[in-house]
Motif scaffolding. Structure first.
Motif, short mmCIF file in Angstrom:
data_model
loop_
_atom_site.label_atom_id
_atom_site.label_comp_id
_atom_site.label_asym_id
_atom_site.label_seq_id
_atom_site.Cartn_x
_atom_site.Cartn_y
_atom_site.Cartn_z
N LYS A 65 0.83 -1.20 0.00
CA LYS A 65 0.00 0.00 0.00
C LYS A 65 0.87 1.25 0.00
O LYS A 65 1.86 1.35 0.71
CB LYS A 65 -0.91 -0.02 1.24
CG LYS A 65 -2.03 0.99 1.18
CD LYS A 65 -2.97 0.80 2.36
CE LYS A 65 -4.12 1.80 2.30
NZ LYS A 65 -5.07 1.64 3.42
N GLY A 66 0.48 2.23 -0.85
CA GLY A 66 1.20 3.50 -0.88
C GLY A 66 2.31 3.57 -1.90
O GLY A 66 2.82 4.66 -2.18
N ARG A 67 2.70 2.42 -2.47
CA ARG A 67 3.76 2.44 -3.49
C ARG A 67 3.20 2.85 -4.84
O ARG A 67 2.06 2.57 -5.18
CB ARG A 67 4.41 1.06 -3.61
CG ARG A 67 5.33 0.72 -2.46
CD ARG A 67 6.12 -0.54 -2.75
NE ARG A 67 6.94 -0.41 -3.95
CZ ARG A 67 7.70 -1.39 -4.42
NH1 ARG A 67 7.73 -2.57 -3.81
NH2 ARG A 67 8.42 -1.21 -5.50
N LYS A 68 4.01 3.56 -5.61
CA LYS A 68 3.59 3.99 -6.94
C LYS A 68 3.43 2.78 -7.86
O LYS A 68 4.15 1.79 -7.73
CB LYS A 68 4.63 4.94 -7.54
CG LYS A 68 4.68 6.31 -6.88
CD LYS A 68 5.67 7.19 -7.60
CE LYS A 68 5.72 8.58 -6.97
NZ LYS A 68 6.70 9.46 -7.66
N PRO A 69 2.50 2.87 -8.81
CA PRO A 69 2.34 1.78 -9.78
C PRO A 69 3.62 1.59 -10.60
O PRO A 69 4.34 2.55 -10.87
CB PRO A 69 1.19 2.25 -10.68
CG PRO A 69 0.51 3.33 -9.92
CD PRO A 69 1.53 3.95 -9.03
N ASN A 70 3.89 0.36 -10.97
CA ASN A 70 5.03 0.09 -11.85
C ASN A 70 4.72 0.52 -13.27
O ASN A 70 3.55 0.71 -13.64
CB ASN A 70 5.36 -1.41 -11.81
CG ASN A 70 5.94 -1.83 -10.48
OD1 ASN A 70 6.85 -1.19 -9.96
ND2 ASN A 70 5.43 -2.92 -9.92
N LEU A 71 5.76 0.66 -14.07
CA LEU A 71 5.58 0.98 -15.49
C LEU A 71 5.26 -0.30 -16.26
O LEU A 71 5.61 -1.40 -15.83
CB LEU A 71 6.86 1.61 -16.04
CG LEU A 71 7.23 2.97 -15.43
CD1 LEU A 71 8.59 3.42 -15.95
CD2 LEU A 71 6.17 4.01 -15.73
N PRO A 72 4.60 -0.19 -17.40
CA PRO A 72 4.28 -1.39 -18.18
C PRO A 72 5.53 -2.17 -18.57
O PRO A 72 6.54 -1.60 -18.94
CB PRO A 72 3.58 -0.82 -19.42
CG PRO A 72 3.09 0.53 -19.02
CD PRO A 72 4.07 1.04 -18.02
N SER A 73 5.41 -3.48 -18.48
CA SER A 73 6.52 -4.36 -18.86
C SER A 73 6.28 -5.02 -20.21
O SER A 73 7.23 -5.49 -20.84
CB SER A 73 6.71 -5.46 -17.81
OG SER A 73 7.06 -4.92 -16.56
N LEU A 74 5.02 -5.09 -20.63
CA LEU A 74 4.68 -5.83 -21.84
C LEU A 74 3.63 -5.06 -22.64
O LEU A 74 2.67 -4.51 -22.07
CB LEU A 74 4.13 -7.20 -21.46
CG LEU A 74 4.13 -8.29 -22.54
CD1 LEU A 74 5.57 -8.70 -22.87
CD2 LEU A 74 3.33 -9.50 -22.09
#
Length: 202
Positions: A65-74
């Protein structure tokens, strides 16, 4: 957009039990995993031969919780003949790929594409063109469900597996189940567009 009175079979909400009772389908055709510049250039050239592409992206999920979303990998793009999986953590979106995503003459169709485009633009900014959001169309026509799995049940009469959805998409070597899942989502997006066109919703 045409105004069409859809039969109840297309507009009603399916229960989870009803969806689970439907036959399970997945993309069984060729899949090209794009990891090198040469593979990317060849894939973009082949994608240019089809004016309608199924579109989707996959992103490594965040569980804290609270972490930024990751960038797309695929990034997944499906033609009538093949599905191409671009591993964005290994390969930049250039040399024709960005131009393809910006080309208004090539339809890229998927569900909730705004979120996918937003993620891709954080990797490399571009002006998107030719995108069709199937969720918008289903909402405007009175369908009760707008997600890919539910729309496949409504319009195509089968269910798709979502078991690999929360897996690690940032892995260099994707598992067979991940490849099948990612390819199926892009293929189904294309099939849904064709089904909507058949029903004169487009």
């Amino acid at each position: 957009m045409p105004t069409v009175e859809l039969p109840e079979q297309y507009t009603r909400a399916f229960t989870k039990e009803e969806i689970n009772a439907l036959p399970l389908k997945r993309w069984n055709g060729p899949v090209e995993i794009v990891r090198t510049e040469g593979q990317r250039d060849k894939a973009v050239k082949e994608l240019r031969n089809d004016p309608l592409l199924g579109f989707d992206t996959e992103t490594r999920p965040v569980f804290k919780k609270g972490r930024k979303p990751n960038l797309p990998s695929l990034l997944q793009l499906a033609t009538a003949e093949c599905v191409y999986l671009f591993q964005l953590n290994l390969l930049p979106m250039d040399n024709g790929l960005l131009e393809l995503l910006a080309d208004p003459a090539v339809i890229k169709t998927g569900v909730a594409v705004r979120d996918d485009i937003c993620g891709l633009r954080k990797l490399t900014d571009f002006t998107p063109g030719g995108f069709v959001d199937l969720s918008d169309i289903s909402a405007s026509t009175g369908m009760q469900t707008h997600g890919l799995r539910n729309m496949a049940a409504n319009l195509l009469g089968f269910r798709i597996s979502k078991t690999a959805q929360c897996s690690n998409w940032a892995k260099d070597n994707l598992a067979r189940a991940q490849v099948a899942y990612a390819a199926t989502d892009a293929w189904v997006s294309r099939e849904l567009y064709l089904a909507m066109k058949e029903l004169e919703l487009l």
